[in-house]
Design a protein around this motif. Structure first.
Motif, PDB file in Angstrom:
ATOM      1  N   ALA A 213       0.976  -1.262  -0.094  1.00  0.00           N
ATOM      2  CA  ALA A 213       0.046   0.091   0.097  1.00  0.00           C
ATOM      3  C   ALA A 213       0.873   1.172   0.059  1.00  0.00           C
ATOM      4  CB  ALA A 213      -1.018   0.087   1.213  1.00  0.00           C
ATOM      5  N   ALA A 214       1.906   1.221   0.523  1.00  0.00           N
ATOM      6  CA  ALA A 214       2.724   2.503   0.620  1.00  0.00           C
ATOM      7  C   ALA A 214       3.581   2.827  -0.492  1.00  0.00           C
ATOM      8  CB  ALA A 214       3.862   2.232   2.082  1.00  0.00           C
ATOM      9  N   ILE A 215       3.897   1.721  -1.419  1.00  0.00           N
ATOM     10  CA  ILE A 215       4.299   1.936  -2.745  1.00  0.00           C
ATOM     11  C   ILE A 215       3.344   2.516  -3.459  1.00  0.00           C
ATOM     12  CG2 ILE A 215       5.825   0.795  -4.466  1.00  0.00           C
ATOM     13  CD1 ILE A 215       7.242   1.251  -1.775  1.00  0.00           C
ATOM     14  N   ARG A 276      13.074   7.323   3.660  1.00  0.00           N
ATOM     15  CA  ARG A 276      13.446   6.042   3.852  1.00  0.00           C
ATOM     16  C   ARG A 276      12.036   5.137   3.936  1.00  0.00           C
ATOM     17  NH1 ARG A 276      18.435   5.575   7.826  1.00  0.00           N
ATOM     18  NH2 ARG A 276      19.734   7.543   7.027  1.00  0.00           N
ATOM     19  N   HIS A 277      11.962   3.942   3.688  1.00  0.00           N
ATOM     20  CA  HIS A 277      10.954   3.272   4.025  1.00  0.00           C
ATOM     21  C   HIS A 277      10.439   3.171   5.350  1.00  0.00           C
ATOM     22  CE1 HIS A 277       8.510  -0.529   4.341  1.00  0.00           C
ATOM     23  NE2 HIS A 277       8.081  -0.245   3.252  1.00  0.00           N
ATOM     24  N   SER A 278      11.422   3.041   6.206  1.00  0.00           N
ATOM     25  CA  SER A 278      11.250   3.021   7.784  1.00  0.00           C
ATOM     26  C   SER A 278      10.715   4.160   8.307  1.00  0.00           C
ATOM     27  CB  SER A 278      12.727   2.806   8.510  1.00  0.00           C
ATOM     28  OG  SER A 278      13.753   3.823   8.109  1.00  0.00           O
ATOM     29  N   GLN A 279      10.629   5.271   7.423  1.00  0.00           N
ATOM     30  CA  GLN A 279      10.241   6.658   8.002  1.00  0.00           C
ATOM     31  C   GLN A 279       8.707   6.852   7.445  1.00  0.00           C
ATOM     32  OE1 GLN A 279      12.871   9.260   6.148  1.00  0.00           O
ATOM     33  NE2 GLN A 279      14.110   9.417   8.001  1.00  0.00           N
ATOM     34  N   SER A 282       5.561   7.713   9.812  1.00  0.00           N
ATOM     35  CA  SER A 282       5.597   9.146  10.369  1.00  0.00           C
ATOM     36  C   SER A 282       5.262  10.149   9.194  1.00  0.00           C
ATOM     37  CB  SER A 282       6.621   9.430  11.051  1.00  0.00           C
ATOM     38  OG  SER A 282       7.891   9.367  10.271  1.00  0.00           O
ATOM     39  N   SER A 283       5.286   9.574   7.929  1.00  0.00           N
ATOM     40  CA  SER A 283       5.253  10.759   6.965  1.00  0.00           C
ATOM     41  C   SER A 283       4.068  10.173   5.854  1.00  0.00           C
ATOM     42  CB  SER A 283       6.467  10.985   6.185  1.00  0.00           C
ATOM     43  OG  SER A 283       7.451  11.147   7.139  1.00  0.00           O
ATOM     44  N   ALA A 284       3.127   9.039   6.423  1.00  0.00           N
ATOM     45  CA  ALA A 284       2.330   8.752   5.393  1.00  0.00           C
ATOM     46  C   ALA A 284       1.263   9.714   4.577  1.00  0.00           C
ATOM     47  CB  ALA A 284       1.392   7.602   6.047  1.00  0.00           C
TER      48      ALA A 284
END
Length: 410
Positions: A213-215, A276-279, A282-284
């Motif tokens: 989903a994030a991608i 970064r993917h790990s961030q 917090s930035s969605a």
């Protein structure tokens, strides 16, 4: 020759031990072998993989053997920490170990403990004492997705010991006709051209990819250039594309994801362009505003290619390119550096004009601009590369059918 081999093994072990004081991978290599407690099994099937890439290559056969032999224990060994650390808890095996150092005592102890009814090695890795111990005990040893080249030690005047190792193999399943001819020239004729099981693996993955989903949010309707398994030399070149192609988005999945490497990559990119993917958590809400995503974890790359339009495969300015087929299965034309001589599929893709080797920033820009701006050229390359993967599937069935027939006959 055997004496030299044994001395070489011990010297290699000493070198790794010395290196382990300042190298993380070497430390894992030593620690993993030191703390390995073997489980005794009445019967097992043993798979060995050099590293993570070979695991993915042999995975279709592993899955089939797991499915068709539910009552038999599956044991996996890795030579490299990069394979063991990622797959040590895989559900496809009952036990996962580092391969012990290749000595007569270690080979005897290991095989006596796991009691394999057969052993399967993927692509390469030839260890004299393990092979010899299997042979002496009449345990079938199969090499799958094997590929041989004239410059390998087996075909040199000084390669007698290594040719003896080949004589311990019950059946070779090789990728191409050249391998059959080379082996035949040294008296090895128990060979079948099955093809490469990687095609089965990547094709299956492309038919049912895991959505991310994030991608999808990051993509936001834009074309994505995916840089997979890249090294610093690759990333330096690709960073110039980021600056020039502002309508495109970029995903970097580096081969090494240490903090130092990630920071070095970010320094090459336009300010505030990357996340970064790990961030993401917090930035969605603002994910779609970024132009670059940096994957700072392991295991996502094979699913990422479904979102891409063009792929760059790293390693071609170093020891050799990484996996082109994962991207190819999704129809992405692939670009890579000049060092691809050991990879049959890369030669095939270059010949089909679906894979493109570059040597510098200028040649990278030329082929990228061609793929971006010439739609017919892009469509033909995309169609050719996807058809190439599909047409080369089937190796797993050939291997499994043969092994099942031999085991039933016995």
């Amino acid at each position: 020759m055997l004496l030299l081999y044994n001395v070489g093994i011990q010297l290699y072990f000493l070198l790794i031990r010395l290196t382990s004081f300042f190298n993380k991978k070497a430390k894992l290599w030593i620690k993993g072998r030191k703390n390995s407690a073997l489980i005794r099994y009445p019967e097992s099937i043993w798979f060995h993989f050099a590293s993570l890439g070979e695991f993915e290559q042999g995975r279709p056969v592993l899955e089939q053997m797991r499915s068709s032999n539910p009552d038999i224990k599956i044991v996996i060994t890795f030579f490299s920490p990069s394979g063991y650390q990622v797959r040590k808890n895989t559900s496809l095996a009952d036990a996962v170990y580092y391969l012990p150092l290749d000595t007569p005592q270690n080979a005897r102890r290991f095989i006596e403990t796991i009691n394999p009814k057969l052993a399967i090695f993927t692509k390469y890795e030839y260890w004299y004492h393990f092979f010899n111990e299997l042979y002496k005990r009449n345990i079938p040893l199969y090499v799958i997705s094997g590929i041989f080249r004239p410059n390998q030690v087996f075909f040199k005047w000084y390669g007698k010991l290594h040719r003896e190792m080949l004589g311990c193999v019950a059946r070779f399943f090789v990728q191409d006709e050249q391998s059959i001819q080379l082996l035949s020239a040294i008296g090895i004729n128990n060979v079948i051209v099955s093809g490469d099981t990687r095609f089965d693996r990547v094709w299956t993955n492309a038919q049912q990819p895991k959505t991310i989903a994030a991608i999808e949010e990051f993509k936001n309707g834009k074309n994505i250039f995916i840089a997979g398994s890249t090294w610093p030399a690759d990333e330096k070149l690709i960073s110039s594309l980021v600056k020039e192609n502002r309508d495109w988005k970029f995903i970097f999945a580096s081969h090494e994801i240490s903090e130092e490497k990630i920071k070095s990559l970010i320094s090459l990119l336009p300010p505030k362009s990357a996340i970064r993917h790990s961030q993401i958590a917090s930035s969605a809400p603002h994910l779609s505003t970024y132009r670059v995503m940096i994957i700072d974890n392991v295991g996502m790359l094979s699913a990422l290619y479904q979102y891409g339009k063009i792929a760059f495969i790293g390693g071609g300015f170093g020891a050799g390119i990484h996996n082109t087929l994962e991207a190819a299965a999704f129809g992405l034309p692939v670009i890579f550096g000049p060092n691809y001589s050991k990879f049959k599929e890369a030669h095939d893709l270059v010949e089909l004009k679906a894979g493109f080797s570059i040597t510098d920033e200028a040649s990278l820009k030329v082929i990228t601009n061609k793929l971006i701006n010439d739609q017919q050229f892009y469509n033909e390359a995309s169609k050719e590369i996807q058809n190439y993967v599909k047409e080369h599937t089937g190796a797993t069935k050939t291997i499994i059918d043969y092994i099942n027939h031999v085991q039933v006959v016995k």
